[in-house]
Design an enzyme around this catalytic site. Structure first.
Site, PDB file in Angstrom:
ATOM      1  N   GLY A  91      40.648  55.695  45.515  1.00 45.72           N
ATOM      2  CA  GLY A  91      39.058  55.769  45.235  1.00 45.72           C
ATOM      3  C   GLY A  91      38.376  54.912  45.324  1.00 45.72           C
ATOM      4  N   SER A 162      28.831  56.998  37.925  1.00 48.47           N
ATOM      5  CA  SER A 162      30.518  56.423  38.766  1.00 48.47           C
ATOM      6  C   SER A 162      30.442  54.781  38.751  1.00 48.47           C
ATOM      7  CB  SER A 162      30.203  57.234  40.280  1.00 48.47           C
ATOM      8  OG  SER A 162      31.178  56.370  40.566  1.00 48.47           O
ATOM      9  N   GLN A 164      32.286  53.074  40.373  1.00 46.43           N
ATOM     10  CA  GLN A 164      33.252  52.935  42.247  1.00 46.43           C
ATOM     11  C   GLN A 164      30.907  52.752  43.256  1.00 46.43           C
ATOM     12  OE1 GLN A 164      35.812  55.996  42.721  1.00 46.43           O
ATOM     13  NE2 GLN A 164      37.358  55.344  41.509  1.00 46.43           N
ATOM     14  N   ASP A 314      39.549  58.782  32.508  1.00 50.55           N
ATOM     15  CA  ASP A 314      41.152  58.147  33.243  1.00 50.55           C
ATOM     16  C   ASP A 314      42.186  59.303  31.889  1.00 50.55           C
ATOM     17  OD1 ASP A 314      39.958  58.223  35.441  1.00 50.55           O
ATOM     18  OD2 ASP A 314      40.686  55.660  35.512  1.00 50.55           O
TER      19      ASP A 314
END
Ligand code: S3P
Length: 435
Positions: A91, A162, A164, A314
Site C-alpha cells: 500500500g 493516513s 500514505q 499496525d
C-alpha cells in the site's frame, strides 16, 4: 514454554525504507542508505524506482540488511517506464508513487497484487485530482492510470489520519510551486516530513496541519540522503509481545526506531503492566533510535481508543495476542482502518484467534478480547497478511500444543528472518517446510 533470552536487532524500518529509496531517486546526486530493508514490500518500491531509470547499487548485502547507493535523477529526471509499475502487496508503494507519478511529464500505470487491488485508492486519487492531477482508479481501486497534468497547491483535510495519503500529497507538491497544506485528524507517522526536511525542503507541522512551503526562488530541489535506517518498531512489536507473555523472558532489541508517531504500542503495553525500558537513545537520519529491554510481566486488560490508535495501527494483530494473556476485557475502538489493511484485520484476526481458543468479539471499529484465554495449538492461516501471520506465530508460543501457521512466506513482506530471529532468542519456532 521456553523463555526468550538474548540480544538481537530487527531489520530496518519498512516505512522509512520505502521513502528513502523513492526520495533518493528524486534527489540531485548520490544518496547512501545503510540498513535498508530488503523485504517483499520495499523491493517493490526499489524495482519501481529502477523501472523509472534510476540506478540503485547494492553496496553491501547482508541477509536482511542492504546498503544502497542511489544515483538520484532530480525531480524532473525520471524516465517513462516500459510497463505498469508493480507494487505487489505494498500500500505504501502504490500510494506514495501515485503522488510522484502525478507530477511527471509522461503517463504511467500503477498496479499490484489481487490483495492490493482490493484496497481503497480513492483516498489518494481524490486529493491528487484536487491538486490538478490526471489520475484515475477503477471504481476506487488499482490499477491507477496517471497522465501528465499541471499541478497546483491545496489546503486539504484528510478524513482518516493516513501517512500514505499525506505523503502522496507532499510528494506531488514537489512538482508545483504553491503551498500544500494537509490536515491530519490524528498523528500519522511523520517519516516523509522528516526526510524531506533532511533533504532541504521546507516542511513544517503545527496544530494538526502539515505544510510544504512555497517553492524557493530557483525552484524545488532535493539534496541527497546519507542515512542509516533504524530498526522497525513494527517488527520489534512481535518479540516485544512474545517476551512480555512468555514466562521468564528477558530480551534486548538493539537500534529500534522509537519515533513517537509509531510507538503507541509501548504506551499501551506499559499501561497493561508490561516491563519495557528504552535506553541508549540517539538520533539517526532525523529519527529517534533506542535499545529496548523487555521482560516477562503479568498483564491486565486496557481500553485503547483515540489518537493512540493511529500511533499503533499496525500493531493490533500482535496486541490482540497480548490481550489474550491479560486479566480482564481489553478493547480497541476508533480503529475501523484495520478493516482496509492488507486484509480486514478485525474479521480475519478474530476468526484465526478463535481457532486458537481465544474469546474475542468484533465491533465495527475494533474488537474486545475477554482474557485471560487459555490458548490451544491449532492450524491457522495468515491470509497472506504478514503481520497477521507473525501475530499468530507469537500466539502459538503460549498455546498448549503446537501451532502451525499456513501461508507464512508473506512474513517476509516486512520482516525477513522473523522465524530465525525469534529462534535466536530461544523461542520454540521453526519452519515446517523451509522457504
Ligand atoms: C504506512 C502508513 C500506514 C501503515 C502502513 C505503512 C506508511 O498506513 O498502516 O503499514 O509507510 O506510510 P496509512 O497511511 O494508510 O494509515
Amino acid at each position: 514454554m521456553t523463555p526468550l533470552r538474548g540480544t538481537v536487532a530487527v531489520p530496518g524500518d519498512k516505512s522509512i525504507s520505502h521513502r528513502a529509496v523513492l526520495l533518493a531517486a528524486l534527489a540531485e546526486g548520490t544518496s547512501t542508505i545503510r540498513n535498508w530493508l530488503p523485504a517483499g514490500d520495499t523491493l517493490a518500491t526499489l524495482e519501481a524506482v529502477r523501472a523509472l531509470g534510476v540506478s540503485v547499487d547494492i553496496a553491501e548485502r547482508l541477509p536482511h540488511s542492504w546498503d544502497l547507493r542511489v544515483e538520484g535523477k532530480g525531480l524532473r529526471g525520471l524516465r517513462r517506464p516500459a510497463g505498469p509499475l508493480n507494487c505487489r502487496n505494498a500500500g505504501t508503494a502504490i500510494r506514495l508513487l501515485a503522488g510522484v507519478m502525478a507530477g511527471q511529464a509522461f503517463p504511467s500505470v500503477l498496479d499490484g497484487s489481487e490483495q492490493l487491488r482490493r484496497r481503497p485508492m480513492g483516498r489518494v486519487t481524490e486529493p491528487l485530482q484536487q491538486m490538478g492531477a490526471d489520475i484515475r482508479a477503477e471504481a476506487g481501486h488499482a490499477p491507477l492510470s496517471v497522465r501528465p497534468a499541471p499541478l497546483h497547491g491545496i489546503e486539504y483535510a484528510m478524513r482518516v489520519a493516513s501517512a500514505q495519503v499525506k505523503s502522496a500529497m507532499l510528494l506531488a507538491g514537489l512538482y508545483q510551486d504553491d503551498r500544500v497544506r494537509v490536515h491530519q485528524p490524528g498523528p500519522a507517522r511523520d517519516h516523509t516530513e522528516r526526510m524531506l526536511m533532511a533533504m532541504g525542503a521546507v516542511v513544517s507541522a503545527q496544530d494538526g496541519w502539515v505544510t510544504l512551503g512555497d517553492a524557493p526562488t530557483g525552484g524545488r530541489r532535493l539534496l541527497p540522503l546519507d542515512m542509516t535506517v533504524p530498526g522497525d518498531f513494527s517488527s520489534a512489536a512481535f518479540p516485544i509481545v512474545a517476551a512480555t507473555i512468555v514466562p521468564d523472558s528477558l530480551i534486548v532489541l538493539r537500534g529500534v526506531g522509537v519515533n513517537e508517531t509509531r510507538t503507541g504500542l509501548l504506551e499501551v503495553l506499559r499501561a497493561m503492566g508490561a516491563s519495557i525500558r528504552v535506553s541508549n537513545q540517539t538520533v539517526s537520519g532525523g529519527e529517534l533510535v533506542g535499545d529496548l529491554t523487555v521482560g516477562f510481566a503479568g498483564v491486565h486488560a486496557v481500553a485503547v481508543a483515540g489518537e493512540t490508535v493511529v500511533r499503533a495501527i499496525d500493531e493490533f494483530p500482535v496486541w490482540a495476542v497480548a490481550a489474550t494473556q491479560a486479566t480482564g476485557d481489553s478493547t480497541v475502538r476508533d480503529a475501523a482502518e484495520l478493516r482496509v489493511k492488507e486484509v480486514d484485520r478485525i474479521a480475519v484476526l478474530a476468526g484465526e484467534l478463535r481457532r486458537l481458543g481465544a474469546s474475542i468479539d468484533e465491533h465495527p471499529d475494533g474488537f474486545t478480547v475477554y482474557g485471560p484465554c487459555r490458548l490451544r495449538g491449532a492450524s491457522v492461516d495468515s491470509h497472506d497478511d504478514h503481520r497477521l501471520g507473525m501475530a499468530l506465530a507469537v500466539a502459538g508460543l503460549v498455546a498448549d500444543e503446537p501451532t502451525i501457521v499456513h501461508d507464512a512466506a508473506c512474513m517476509a513482506d516486512s520482516f525477513p528472518g522473523f522465524v530465525e530471529t525469534m529462534a535466536e532468542l530461544g523461542a520454540a519456532m521453526q519452519w515446517v517446510e523451509p522457504v
